[in-house]
Enzyme design. Structure first.
Site, mmCIF file in Angstrom:
data_model
loop_
_atom_site.group_PDB
_atom_site.id
_atom_site.type_symbol
_atom_site.label_atom_id
_atom_site.label_comp_id
_atom_site.label_asym_id
_atom_site.label_seq_id
_atom_site.Cartn_x
_atom_site.Cartn_y
_atom_site.Cartn_z
ATOM 1 N N ASP A 1 -4.543 -6.729 -2.588
ATOM 2 C CA ASP A 1 -3.706 -6.012 -3.557
ATOM 3 C C ASP A 1 -2.235 -6.364 -3.349
ATOM 4 O O ASP A 1 -1.482 -5.607 -2.741
ATOM 5 C CB ASP A 1 -3.945 -4.507 -3.382
ATOM 6 C CG ASP A 1 -3.113 -3.656 -4.311
ATOM 7 O OD1 ASP A 1 -2.755 -4.135 -5.396
ATOM 8 O OD2 ASP A 1 -2.823 -2.492 -3.944
ATOM 9 N N THR B 1 -0.209 4.223 -10.955
ATOM 10 C CA THR B 1 -0.593 5.629 -10.970
ATOM 11 C C THR B 1 0.472 6.532 -10.343
ATOM 12 O O THR B 1 0.349 7.757 -10.408
ATOM 13 C CB THR B 1 -1.940 5.840 -10.242
ATOM 14 O OG1 THR B 1 -1.916 5.182 -8.986
ATOM 15 C CG2 THR B 1 -3.081 5.293 -11.074
ATOM 16 N N ARG C 1 -5.796 7.773 1.451
ATOM 17 C CA ARG C 1 -5.361 8.869 2.310
ATOM 18 C C ARG C 1 -6.332 10.042 2.373
ATOM 19 O O ARG C 1 -6.356 10.757 3.373
ATOM 20 C CB ARG C 1 -3.961 9.328 1.875
ATOM 21 C CG ARG C 1 -2.877 8.373 2.374
ATOM 22 C CD ARG C 1 -1.515 8.625 1.764
ATOM 23 N NE ARG C 1 -1.426 8.085 0.426
ATOM 24 C CZ ARG C 1 -0.273 7.958 -0.249
ATOM 25 N NH1 ARG C 1 0.865 8.353 0.320
ATOM 26 N NH2 ARG C 1 -0.261 7.446 -1.462
#
Length: 234
Positions: free
Chosen positions: A59, A120, A212
């Site tokens: 990513d 996001t 997380r």
């Protein structure tokens, strides 16, 4: 892949990653390697993950002039990762250049190319007042998804809230990879457009990216299986 999500390895060092994986017996699970980890540990981290049978979403969100992105993708293509990405806002020429670089540089396996629509961590206010995009956020994501598909991308990174609409426009085989996933009792942190695993599946997500809610949990393995259970029962 037989598991529906990538575990985000948002750790600073390879030692942190190896300790976390070993401690929780996460060998072989699909993982996302982002900028923080890759810029420090590079190819050696990818090689270690591949040696331990982890599917990998690299990513890095490339966003530059087409020639630079094409050459960068050529260099990334032979790492053997499963998915790489660019920012869709880089435009059609850049996305096509990224695909050319991957195709030219790949050896045993051609990674899937996906494009980031709207992060996001952004909401409607940021989109309008800071980026000056005068569209509803779902419309902007949909427009960038169509641009990405028409430019040769295999899918997009999008919010779970936009996944179903993107599937309708771009087809069921066009991948939707959805970050901002949280268990219901987890903090939103810096994400603004969040969703639960169940909502993401019901709304057309192919793969989740979740970090997380698992990596910062008191019992990461317990939360990992909570995500799987929620997805499977959605």
């Amino acid at each position: 892949m037989d598991k529906p999500f990538f575990l985000a390895l948002d750790f600073r060092t390879s030692e942190d990653v190896k300790h976390f994986i070993e401690q929780n017996d996460f060998y072989g699970v699909p993982v996302k390697v982002g900028m923080e980890l890759f810029y420090r540990e590079g190819k050696e981290m990818i090689s270690w993950l591949k040696d331990h049978h982890h599917p990998i979403f690299l990513d890095l969100k490339l966003h530059d002039i087409p020639t630079t992105v094409e050459k960068a993708m050529y260099n990334l293509a032979d790492l053997g990762v499963d998915i790489v990405n660019v920012h869709a806002s880089g435009g059609s020429e850049m996305i096509r250049a990224a695909k050319r670089g991957l195709e030219a540089g790949a050896k045993d396996y051609l990674p899937k190319l996906i494009a980031v629509t709207i992060l996001t961590s952004m909401d409607q206010q940021v989109l309008e007042e800071e980026i000056y995009v005068k569209q509803k956020i779902n419309q902007a994501a949909n427009r960038l998804a169509k641009l990405s598909k028409n430019s040769g991308a295999d899918g997009v990174v999008c919010s779970a809230h936009e996944a179903a609409m993107i599937k309708e426009v771009c087809g069921k085989d066009f991948l939707t990879v959805t970050p901002g996933i949280r268990l219901a009792d987890s903090k939103a942190d810096d994400q603004k457009r969040i969703a639960t695993p169940a909502f993401a599946k019901q709304n057309g997500a192919d793969y989740l990216v979740i970090g997380r809610s698992i990596t910062k949990a008191d019992n990461p393995k317990h939360n990992y299986y909570r995500v799987l259970e929620e997805w499977n029962n959605a």
